[in-house]
Design a protein around this motif. Structure first.
Motif, PDB file in Angstrom:
ATOM      1  N   PRO A  75      89.613 -14.693 -33.578  1.00  0.00           N
ATOM      2  CA  PRO A  75      91.001 -14.366 -33.901  1.00  0.00           C
ATOM      3  C   PRO A  75      91.171 -13.081 -34.700  1.00  0.00           C
ATOM      4  N   ALA A  76      90.108 -12.562 -35.286  1.00  0.00           N
ATOM      5  CA  ALA A  76      90.225 -11.353 -36.097  1.00  0.00           C
ATOM      6  C   ALA A  76      89.761 -10.122 -35.331  1.00  0.00           C
ATOM      7  N   SER A  77      88.500 -10.086 -34.947  1.00  0.00           N
ATOM      8  CA  SER A  77      87.927  -8.876 -34.362  1.00  0.00           C
ATOM      9  C   SER A  77      88.596  -8.481 -33.056  1.00  0.00           C
ATOM     10  N   ASN A  78      88.960  -9.465 -32.242  1.00  0.00           N
ATOM     11  CA  ASN A  78      89.524  -9.124 -30.938  1.00  0.00           C
ATOM     12  C   ASN A  78      90.841  -8.352 -31.072  1.00  0.00           C
ATOM     13  N   PRO A  79      91.878  -8.883 -31.728  1.00  0.00           N
ATOM     14  CA  PRO A  79      93.111  -8.093 -31.869  1.00  0.00           C
ATOM     15  C   PRO A  79      92.934  -6.885 -32.775  1.00  0.00           C
ATOM     16  N   PHE A  80      92.103  -6.999 -33.787  1.00  0.00           N
ATOM     17  CA  PHE A  80      91.879  -5.876 -34.696  1.00  0.00           C
ATOM     18  C   PHE A  80      91.351  -4.662 -33.936  1.00  0.00           C
ATOM     19  N   ASN A  81      90.369  -4.869 -33.080  1.00  0.00           N
ATOM     20  CA  ASN A  81      89.780  -3.752 -32.346  1.00  0.00           C
ATOM     21  C   ASN A  81      90.721  -3.202 -31.284  1.00  0.00           C
ATOM     22  N   TRP A  82      91.518  -4.072 -30.678  1.00  0.00           N
ATOM     23  CA  TRP A  82      92.510  -3.561 -29.731  1.00  0.00           C
ATOM     24  C   TRP A  82      93.553  -2.704 -30.437  1.00  0.00           C
ATOM     25  N   GLN A  83      93.995  -3.129 -31.595  1.00  0.00           N
ATOM     26  CA  GLN A  83      94.965  -2.309 -32.332  1.00  0.00           C
ATOM     27  C   GLN A  83      94.323  -0.993 -32.802  1.00  0.00           C
ATOM     28  N   TRP A  84      93.040  -1.041 -33.112  1.00  0.00           N
ATOM     29  CA  TRP A  84      92.350   0.192 -33.509  1.00  0.00           C
ATOM     30  C   TRP A  84      92.400   1.204 -32.366  1.00  0.00           C
ATOM     31  N   VAL A  85      92.062   0.789 -31.169  1.00  0.00           N
ATOM     32  CA  VAL A  85      92.085   1.694 -30.017  1.00  0.00           C
ATOM     33  C   VAL A  85      93.507   2.158 -29.736  1.00  0.00           C
ATOM     34  N   ALA A  86      94.464   1.249 -29.830  1.00  0.00           N
ATOM     35  CA  ALA A  86      95.847   1.599 -29.508  1.00  0.00           C
ATOM     36  C   ALA A  86      96.462   2.562 -30.511  1.00  0.00           C
ATOM     37  N   GLY A  87      95.900   2.627 -31.718  1.00  0.00           N
ATOM     38  CA  GLY A  87      96.462   3.492 -32.743  1.00  0.00           C
ATOM     39  C   GLY A  87      97.420   2.779 -33.670  1.00  0.00           C
ATOM     40  N   SER A  88      97.652   1.490 -33.433  1.00  0.00           N
ATOM     41  CA  SER A  88      98.668   0.764 -34.199  1.00  0.00           C
ATOM     42  C   SER A  88      98.083  -0.057 -35.339  1.00  0.00           C
ATOM     43  N   ARG A  91      94.581 -10.204 -24.634  1.00  0.00           N
ATOM     44  CA  ARG A  91      94.618 -11.541 -24.050  1.00  0.00           C
ATOM     45  C   ARG A  91      93.542 -11.714 -22.983  1.00  0.00           C
ATOM     46  N   TRP A  92      93.296 -10.666 -22.223  1.00  0.00           N
ATOM     47  CA  TRP A  92      92.249 -10.750 -21.194  1.00  0.00           C
ATOM     48  C   TRP A  92      90.874 -10.904 -21.842  1.00  0.00           C
ATOM     49  N   PHE A  93      90.623 -10.122 -22.873  1.00  0.00           N
ATOM     50  CA  PHE A  93      89.358 -10.252 -23.595  1.00  0.00           C
ATOM     51  C   PHE A  93      89.249 -11.628 -24.256  1.00  0.00           C
ATOM     52  N   TRP A  94      90.339 -12.138 -24.790  1.00  0.00           N
ATOM     53  CA  TRP A  94      90.333 -13.460 -25.417  1.00  0.00           C
ATOM     54  C   TRP A  94      89.884 -14.519 -24.420  1.00  0.00           C
ATOM     55  N   ASP A  95      90.297 -14.380 -23.194  1.00  0.00           N
ATOM     56  CA  ASP A  95      89.994 -15.380 -22.179  1.00  0.00           C
ATOM     57  C   ASP A  95      88.594 -15.223 -21.606  1.00  0.00           C
ATOM     58  N   THR A  96      88.042 -14.014 -21.634  1.00  0.00           N
ATOM     59  CA  THR A  96      86.799 -13.765 -20.905  1.00  0.00           C
ATOM     60  C   THR A  96      85.592 -13.493 -21.794  1.00  0.00           C
ATOM     61  N   LEU A  97      85.782 -13.188 -23.069  1.00  0.00           N
ATOM     62  CA  LEU A  97      84.670 -12.898 -23.965  1.00  0.00           C
ATOM     63  C   LEU A  97      84.134 -14.171 -24.608  1.00  0.00           C
ATOM     64  N   VAL A  98      82.818 -14.304 -24.662  1.00  0.00           N
ATOM     65  CA  VAL A  98      82.234 -15.422 -25.406  1.00  0.00           C
ATOM     66  C   VAL A  98      82.294 -15.168 -26.902  1.00  0.00           C
TER      67      VAL A  98
END
Length: 521
Positions: free
Chosen positions: A439-452, A428-435
């Motif tokens: 909707p795909a890459s942002n949560p996808f990459n966070w889940q990749w790092v998280a392992g989920s 959510r923080w990246f969603w608000d601050t990244l240019v």
């Protein structure tokens, strides 16, 4: 030119009007919907700022800034083609058919979107337009191949990148389309009503966008120029040739910086693919590595197509039981601090639920209360964790709306695995601050790092920010550019013990595995 709301008044002798609906495709080159509309007759362009259709995620603050300038650029490009740009704000299913009726359009075209709420909105629009006796058609423009066409031999979605990329990269990808010629006949226009300034997309009170404007110029021409500079001439000494090594060094300009231009559709994946393919002979390794990054973007969008709740639900359900911290009673947000929207993000107070506490106790890990977790989250967001590489990245993000990808991974790993804070809060923080947040890459990459997530990094891959700094910023140039006080008394101590928090995370993960084994038994 500044786009304004336009009422189109065709005369009785005019050819039937066409309407082209723009979304995340703010370009005139390689735009099949625009070309199709122009081929059907005098064309009007429409952009709808839709934050009201069910499930549509409102844009973050940095994205709104980019959109404003992107629409100004699009309006100028369309003006050269003799195509007026109409602006509307509200639910697309109500607005698109209404504008089509106002301009007496016999044909409506758009390029496809792939998120669940967006597809539902598009389906509703297509149904309503056709019901009114008009033709409606959608086109492939933002992905190399459609998600429903790239499937495993069993007919399902790919869950691992390597076989996905082997399949996708072995296919032919259409060549980019040129910009269409200027239309010879334009509808008569009456201007008035809403204009872009009235949408209030630019920040004020305070205006934090100055550093973004210093770094970025949204628009199609700038994106294509960046692509041209990156691939360079047909020689080995180009950025794409050096990309395999340079892309991991945040102090160097070793990446393409095309991500926001792809996100907003100033540049298409077909343009990128073929520009890089033309350099394969001169820079085989660099072009192959960069092409795979384009494939990773594609993999994220295909995953979102098959899992519309990617930003809120773990792809691997076993992680539903992992006791990441979330504000009690809420599914995201921080309890304090700034946001790109100019107001504090709200959260809830209270104790962790019993299951969360039991998981920590079973693993012998520390349970953090809301106040402590919020303090850590706030330190991470502000670049005050005491880990220079992470803090440099977070400050770069706040100032410029962008963060180097290597640093994104390190920063996300610290938040999720060392601080024990849910990946959804980071997303959510990246969603608000990244240019470039999409909707795909942002949560996808966070889940990749998280392992989920899909093809996720093994949970035991926990990036050590100190080791990463020594390896990828060995002379400290990147850190010093963003954290000048590092090494002085003004710089905070580390907010968490890396070794201890790593051990806790691994213990919690092992406990998670034992719980899953018990349930399956």
């Amino acid at each position: 030119m500044t786009p304004t709301d336009i009422t189109v008044t065709p005369t009785a002798t005019e050819a039937p009007t066409s309407l082209v609906w723009f979304r995340d495709d703010l370009r005139v080159r390689d735009n099949p919907a625009l070309r199709a509309a122009l081929a059907h007759g005098p064309t009007v362009a429409l952009y709808v700022l839709d934050e009201e259709s069910p499930g549509i995620r409102p844009l973050g603050g940095a994205a709104k800034w980019w959109l404003h300038h992107g629409l100004v650029d699009l309006a100028e490009s369309l003006e050269h083609l003799g195509v007026p740009l109409v602006l509307r704000r509200g639910p697309a299913a109500a607005i698109v058919p209404d504008v089509a009726a106002q301009c007496r359009a016999g044909y409506v075209a758009w390029n496809r979107r792939y998120g669940g709420p967006e597809r539902r909105a598009d389906t509703a629009v297509k149904s309503l337009v056709r019901r009114s006796g008009r033709d409606a058609e959608s086109f492939q423009a933002s992905l190399l191949h459609e998600p429903w066409d790239v499937l495993t031999q069993q007919g399902g979605a790919y869950k691992v990148f390597t076989p996905f990329w082997k399949e996708l990269s072995g296919r032919d990808h259409r060549h980019p389309l040129p910009a269409p010629p200027r239309q010879r006949q334009a509808p008569e226009l009456v201007r008035g009503g809403e204009d872009l300034a009235g949408w209030d997309l630019l920040p004020h009170s305070p205006d934090w966008s100055g550093p973004l404007a210093d770094v970025w110029t949204p628009g199609e021409e700038t994106g294509l120029e960046l692509l041209k500079d990156f691939v360079g001439p047909d020689t080995a000494g180009t950025a794409v040739a050096e990309y395999p090594e340079a892309r991991d060094l945040p102090a160097r300009a070793g990446t393409s910086r095309l991500s926001p231009y792809l996100r907003w559709g100033h540049v298409s994946p077909f343009q990128v693919w073929h520009a890089v393919a033309d350099r394969r002979r001169a820079a085989p390794e660099g072009s192959a590595v960069f092409a795979s990054e384009l494939g990773w973007r594609e993999f994220a969008w295909h995953t979102l197509f098959h899992h519309a709740d990617l930003a809120s639900v773990n792809l691997h359900a076993q992680f539903d039981a992992y006791p990441w911290w979330l504000p009690s009673g809420r599914m995201g947000g921080a309890t304090s601090g700034e946001s790109r929207h100019g107001e504090g993000q709200r959260g809830a107070h209270g104790a962790h639920d019993a299951g969360h506490r039991r998981a920590h106790e079973a693993a012998g890990a520390v349970v953090r209360g809301d106040a402590e977790a919020n303090r850590l989250l706030d330190a991470w967001r502000r670049g005050r964790t005491g880990f220079p590489l992470v803090d440099a990245g977070q400050r770069e993000l706040w100032a410029t709306g962008w963060m180097h990808n290597r640093v994104r991974m390190v920063s996300a790993s610290l938040l999720v695995k060392n601080l024990g804070i849910h990946w959804r809060l980071g997303e959510r923080w990246f969603w608000d601050t990244l240019v470039d947040a999409d909707p795909a890459s942002n949560p996808f990459n966070w889940q990749w790092v998280a392992g989920s997530g899909a093809d996720a990094a093994p949970f035991f891959r926990i990036f050590n920010p100190l080791t990463q700094e020594r390896k990828f910023d060995p002379d400290g140039a990147y850190v010093r550019s963003w954290v000048p006080e590092v090494g002085t008394d003004a710089y905070p101590e580390a907010c968490v013990d890396l070794a201890g928090s790593r051990a806790e995370a691994l213990a919690l993960y092992r406990e998670l595995g034992r719980g899953a084994a018990g349930r399956s038994a």
